[in-house]
Design an enzyme around this catalytic site. Structure first.
Site, PDB file in Angstrom:
ATOM      1  N   TYR A   1       1.681  -8.519  15.837  1.00 34.77           N
ATOM      2  CA  TYR A   1       2.116  -7.028  14.912  1.00 34.77           C
ATOM      3  C   TYR A   1       2.690  -6.154  15.811  1.00 34.77           C
ATOM      4  O   TYR A   1       3.581  -5.388  15.716  1.00 34.77           O
ATOM      5  CB  TYR A   1       0.809  -6.529  13.950  1.00 34.77           C
ATOM      6  CG  TYR A   1       1.250  -5.436  13.152  1.00 34.77           C
ATOM      7  CD1 TYR A   1       1.965  -5.468  12.121  1.00 34.77           C
ATOM      8  CD2 TYR A   1       0.588  -4.214  13.256  1.00 34.77           C
ATOM      9  CE1 TYR A   1       2.516  -4.421  11.277  1.00 34.77           C
ATOM     10  CE2 TYR A   1       0.817  -3.076  12.520  1.00 34.77           C
ATOM     11  CZ  TYR A   1       1.703  -3.423  11.635  1.00 34.77           C
ATOM     12  OH  TYR A   1       1.710  -2.103  10.729  1.00 34.77           O
TER      13      TYR A   1
ATOM     14  N   ARG B   1       5.117 -10.559  -2.928  1.00 29.78           N
ATOM     15  CA  ARG B   1       3.881 -11.547  -3.293  1.00 29.78           C
ATOM     16  C   ARG B   1       3.113 -10.836  -4.360  1.00 29.78           C
ATOM     17  O   ARG B   1       2.473 -11.523  -5.222  1.00 29.78           O
ATOM     18  CB  ARG B   1       2.894 -11.690  -1.882  1.00 29.78           C
ATOM     19  CG  ARG B   1       3.695 -12.860  -1.243  1.00 29.78           C
ATOM     20  CD  ARG B   1       2.659 -12.776   0.207  1.00 29.78           C
ATOM     21  NE  ARG B   1       3.708 -13.586   1.006  1.00 29.78           N
ATOM     22  CZ  ARG B   1       3.267 -14.290   1.900  1.00 29.78           C
ATOM     23  NH1 ARG B   1       2.026 -14.446   2.085  1.00 29.78           N
ATOM     24  NH2 ARG B   1       4.028 -14.865   2.754  1.00 29.78           N
TER      25      ARG B   1
ATOM     26  N   ASP C   1      12.574 -11.724  -1.075  1.00 32.45           N
ATOM     27  CA  ASP C   1      11.821 -12.204   0.204  1.00 32.45           C
ATOM     28  C   ASP C   1      12.897 -11.824   1.139  1.00 32.45           C
ATOM     29  O   ASP C   1      14.084 -12.258   1.465  1.00 32.45           O
ATOM     30  CB  ASP C   1      12.031 -13.936   0.229  1.00 32.45           C
ATOM     31  CG  ASP C   1      11.571 -14.171   1.392  1.00 32.45           C
ATOM     32  OD1 ASP C   1      11.358 -13.525   2.399  1.00 32.45           O
ATOM     33  OD2 ASP C   1      11.340 -15.518   1.580  1.00 32.45           O
TER      34      ASP C   1
ATOM     35  N   ILE D   1      -3.584   3.999   7.354  1.00 31.75           N
ATOM     36  CA  ILE D   1      -3.060   4.656   6.280  1.00 31.75           C
ATOM     37  C   ILE D   1      -4.233   4.724   5.079  1.00 31.75           C
ATOM     38  O   ILE D   1      -4.900   3.151   4.820  1.00 31.75           O
ATOM     39  CB  ILE D   1      -1.880   4.319   5.461  1.00 31.75           C
ATOM     40  CG1 ILE D   1      -0.612   4.560   6.463  1.00 31.75           C
ATOM     41  CG2 ILE D   1      -1.740   5.166   4.291  1.00 31.75           C
ATOM     42  CD1 ILE D   1      -0.551   5.729   6.812  1.00 31.75           C
TER      43      ILE D   1
ATOM     44  N   GLN E   1       0.821  -1.171   0.032  1.00 30.89           N
ATOM     45  CA  GLN E   1       0.196  -0.097   0.147  1.00 30.89           C
ATOM     46  C   GLN E   1       0.969   1.122   0.189  1.00 30.89           C
ATOM     47  O   GLN E   1       0.826   2.129  -0.851  1.00 30.89           O
ATOM     48  CB  GLN E   1      -0.809   0.005   1.223  1.00 30.89           C
ATOM     49  CG  GLN E   1      -1.953   1.280   1.074  1.00 30.89           C
ATOM     50  CD  GLN E   1      -2.355   1.554   2.727  1.00 30.89           C
ATOM     51  OE1 GLN E   1      -2.136   0.915   3.485  1.00 30.89           O
ATOM     52  NE2 GLN E   1      -3.575   2.279   2.605  1.00 30.89           N
TER      53      GLN E   1
HETATM   54  N1  SER Z   1      -2.766  -0.137   9.359  1.00 26.78           N
HETATM   55  C1  SER Z   1      -2.159  -1.114  10.237  1.00 26.78           C
HETATM   56  C2  SER Z   1      -3.118  -2.218  10.782  1.00 26.78           C
HETATM   57  O1  SER Z   1      -4.195  -2.091  10.659  1.00 26.78           O
HETATM   58  C3  SER Z   1      -1.844  -0.313  11.436  1.00 26.78           C
HETATM   59  O2  SER Z   1      -0.394   0.171  11.469  1.00 26.78           O
HETATM   60  O3  SER Z   1      -2.474  -3.198  11.011  1.00 26.78           O
END
Ligand code: SER
Length: 325
Positions: free
Chosen positions: A148, A41, A58, A178, A17
């Site tokens: 994450y 990917r 990769d 974003i 993105q």
């Molecule tokens: N846009 C991301 C997510 O939703 C947040 O950093 O995982």
């Protein structure tokens, strides 16, 4: 080569993105041949392959990262390859591998080859349920509850370590969600704020996977790109933090976004069916205090909810009408 000049850039995650748009902007500034795009990917767009070098990479394979840095005489890396929060909760092991091993490989290659600079985005996911949610400060509790988020906190600490221990000039921002019209995000919690536009224009309906009162910090892509470029072009003396800088764009609830879209598409209907991503959203801030980034390197976003919505609707409407010709 001057230690301070970025001349040959590598964007890892260039089909994603942010990468897909950032690479094109960097090529305008530094010259197409000087900005190498690396994807994994997703298929690269026509634009990406026609404006400069494109290669598959990769990021978990350090030798492959090293080969590209040597072959193209890279001095600066934007490392954007990542597994986002929602996909990360479906596959935490993959999230750790790509996000942590990937960043570690980039930092190691940068150290070994004495690169000028590295950019790596952290995220609002670095925060957790114990963090103050309104005007979240720069320095605060970082106990995330997603893999994450764990990789974002660990990654920030690793970047800071490479700066302190090896003098590697790593620069990080904590991006909010974003919003963009070119390339869809891949599996984040904030993705509803992008998908809502696509569905509103094409189907006049959207089923949102978070509650209507869910407020999260968001940012429009032009501000995201501006932040990534401005922080990397700032004089090293301005960059006093090598963990992620809070950067805010605009905060709104899902229903406020739907109402703004309705101004352009009055028949648009949004319904709300929260799924597992609600819990992730509830663990993140609603708004960020980004005064430290503003003071240290002059960060300032240009877009608010109204200007972002107008631009998104114009761009997507044009694209969809062209693609059905
Ligand atoms: N846009 C991301 C997510 O939703 C947040 O950093 O995982």
């Amino acid at each position: 080569m001057s230690k301070k000049t970025m001349r040959r850039l590598l964007v890892v995650g260039a089909t994603g993105q942010i990468g897909s748009e950032l690479t094109l902007e960097l090529r305008k500034r530094y010259g197409g041949e000087n900005v190498v795009a690396a994807g994994h990917r997703r298929k690269p767009s026509e634009n990406l392959v026609s404006t400069g070098p494109f290669i598959y990479l990769d990021v978990t394979q350090k030798d492959d990262v090293e080969k590209i840095v040597e072959d193209y005489k890279i001095d600066t890396i934007y490392q954007l390859a990542t597994v986002l929060s929602a996909v990360g909760e479906q596959n935490p092991q993959l999230s750790w591998n790509v996000n942590m091993i990937g960043l570690y490989n980039i930092l190691e290659v940068a150290r070994e080859h004495n690169l000028v600079r590295v950019f790596w985005p952290s995220s609002i996911a670095a925060f957790g349920p114990e963090t103050p949610r309104i005007n979240t400060p720069q320095d605060t509790v970082l106990i995330p509850t997603t893999m994450y988020g764990v990789t974002k906190v660990a990654g920030e600490l690793l970047c800071n370590y490479y700066f302190l221990r090896y003098g590697l000039d790593v620069r990080c921002v904590r991006y909010p969600g974003i919003i963009s019209s070119e390339t869809p995000p891949g599996g984040g919690t904030t993705d509803y704020a992008v998908a809502i536009f696509y569905e509103a224009i094409r189907k006049k309906r959207y089923t949102c996977f978070v509650r209507e009162d869910t407020v999260l910090p968001m940012m429009y892509m032009p501000d995201c790109i501006k932040g990534a470029i401005d922080i990397m072009e700032a004089d090293p003396s301005q960059i006093k933090h090598h963990v992620g800088y809070n950067v805010a764009g605009v905060s709104f609830s899902a229903s406020e976004l739907a109402a703004e879209i309705k101004k352009y598409i009055p028949e648009f209907e949004c319904e709300y069916k929260p799924d597992f991503r609600q819990k992730i959203a509830d663990s993140w801030p609603m708004s960020l205090d980004d005064s430290v980034a503003r003071e240290e390197w002059g960060w300032k976003p240009d877009h608010d909810l109204a200007s972002m919505t107008k631009d998104m609707i114009e761009k997507l409407t044009k694209r969809f009408s062209e693609s059905t010709l």
